[in-house]
Design an enzyme around this catalytic site. Sequence first.
Site, short mmCIF file in Angstrom:
data_model
loop_
_atom_site.label_atom_id
_atom_site.label_comp_id
_atom_site.label_asym_id
_atom_site.label_seq_id
_atom_site.Cartn_x
_atom_site.Cartn_y
_atom_site.Cartn_z
N LYS A 167 91.00 21.75 29.48
CA LYS A 167 90.76 23.11 30.00
C LYS A 167 89.26 23.38 30.06
CE LYS A 167 92.26 27.89 29.72
NZ LYS A 167 92.47 27.92 31.18
N HIS A 178 94.62 25.58 23.85
CA HIS A 178 95.00 24.84 25.06
C HIS A 178 94.57 23.38 24.93
CE1 HIS A 178 95.48 28.84 26.88
NE2 HIS A 178 96.24 28.23 27.78
P1 NAD Z 1 93.54 20.62 37.25
O1 NAD Z 1 92.09 20.31 37.12
O2 NAD Z 1 94.55 19.63 36.72
O3 NAD Z 1 93.92 20.86 38.80
C1 NAD Z 1 93.09 21.50 39.74
C2 NAD Z 1 93.22 20.73 41.05
O4 NAD Z 1 92.55 21.47 42.09
C3 NAD Z 1 92.55 19.35 40.99
O5 NAD Z 1 93.46 18.35 41.42
C4 NAD Z 1 91.36 19.49 41.94
O6 NAD Z 1 91.01 18.26 42.60
C5 NAD Z 1 91.91 20.52 42.93
N1 NAD Z 1 90.85 21.14 43.74
C6 NAD Z 1 89.61 21.52 43.38
N2 NAD Z 1 88.94 22.00 44.45
C7 NAD Z 1 89.79 21.96 45.50
C8 NAD Z 1 89.69 22.32 46.88
N3 NAD Z 1 88.56 22.84 47.39
N4 NAD Z 1 90.76 22.13 47.69
C9 NAD Z 1 91.92 21.61 47.18
N5 NAD Z 1 92.07 21.23 45.89
C10 NAD Z 1 91.01 21.41 45.05
O7 NAD Z 1 93.75 22.03 36.58
P2 NAD Z 1 95.12 22.75 36.13
O8 NAD Z 1 95.37 22.51 34.69
O9 NAD Z 1 96.20 22.44 37.12
O10 NAD Z 1 94.68 24.28 36.24
C11 NAD Z 1 94.18 24.82 37.45
C12 NAD Z 1 93.83 26.29 37.26
O11 NAD Z 1 95.01 27.04 37.01
C13 NAD Z 1 92.90 26.56 36.04
O12 NAD Z 1 92.02 27.60 36.40
C14 NAD Z 1 93.88 27.00 34.98
O13 NAD Z 1 93.30 27.78 33.98
C15 NAD Z 1 94.86 27.77 35.81
N6 NAD Z 1 96.19 27.97 35.22
C16 NAD Z 1 96.75 29.19 35.42
C17 NAD Z 1 98.05 29.45 34.98
C18 NAD Z 1 98.67 30.77 35.30
O14 NAD Z 1 99.85 31.00 34.97
N7 NAD Z 1 97.94 31.69 35.95
C19 NAD Z 1 98.76 28.44 34.31
C20 NAD Z 1 98.17 27.20 34.13
C21 NAD Z 1 96.87 26.96 34.60
#
Ligand code: NAD
Length: 270
Positions: free
Chosen positions: A162, A158
Amino acid sequence: MNQEVPIAVVGVAGRMGRMLVDAVAEAEGARLCGVTERPGHPWVGRDLGEALGGAPIGVKVEDEPLEVFARARAVLDFTAPVATVAHAELAAQARLVHVVGTTGMAAADDARLDAAARHAVVVRAGNMSLGVNLLVELTRKVAAALGPDYDIEVVEMHHRHKVDAPSGTALMLGEAAAAGRGVELGQVADRGRDGQTGPRAKGAIGMAALRGGDVVGEHDVVFAGPGERIILRHVATDRMIFARGAVRAALWGQEQKPGLYAMRDVLGLG
Ligand code: NAD
């Protein structure tokens, strides 16, 4: 009367949050009813369209999820474990469908999601893409067919941002391989080899994580036997596959009874 399901996106400034907004916009039967970011985030209080660098769209970025959830029938949550468990309680109180993509959750977080799922629909998957969920089913079948003479290794890569390892997808694949063999992943997983490890334990399922650049997500399940290897591979090139899966789960969840569901339920792979 508007029959579209009102959907909220939390963590809208994130890599996935932005994709989720696009996926709701392109989906039939769904409309965006509100978006949040964490308190103190520079986007809070701004129009979402302007924060994204375009024209205003009349949707303000808020930092109070309760108010946003009151207008929604589903919430798409790809944030962080501490935020997701807080959202789960609020979503359960409001009887919303909570679609959880967040990975890296601890056992205590899982218990709080289970509790929320007694009152509302929770769809949770470490990976929301059709391709990966098919790969999970294939992994289970191949592991069952080959038996323990074939060593299983799950390798993932990744992007450099991450924060958790192994990925939620790698854990799904490891669990599927373990299930195919009739064992628990926790009892056979071999994570993070380093130094004088000794020879590979028979029946172990190895997990290795690579990090770098802008890799969206790559997963290999390697079955290494005497004289041959089988490699099952998924390569994600666009985060929209996860976002579209999340919207599909939100719409599917409208018709379900409270409970904890996986993407295989949504996709009818079960
Ligand atoms: P990222 O860090 O770019 O985005 C996360 C966002 O959440 C940030 O903008 C952060 O400010 C916000 N956030 C944190 N606390 C918050 C709160 N209390 N209220 C509102 N917003 C809040 O991360 P990302 O790459 O977008 O990934 C996010 C999560 O999704 C990770 O855990 C990742 O592993 C997961 N993910 C899952 C899949 C899937 O298919 N299940 C796919 C991609 C990513």
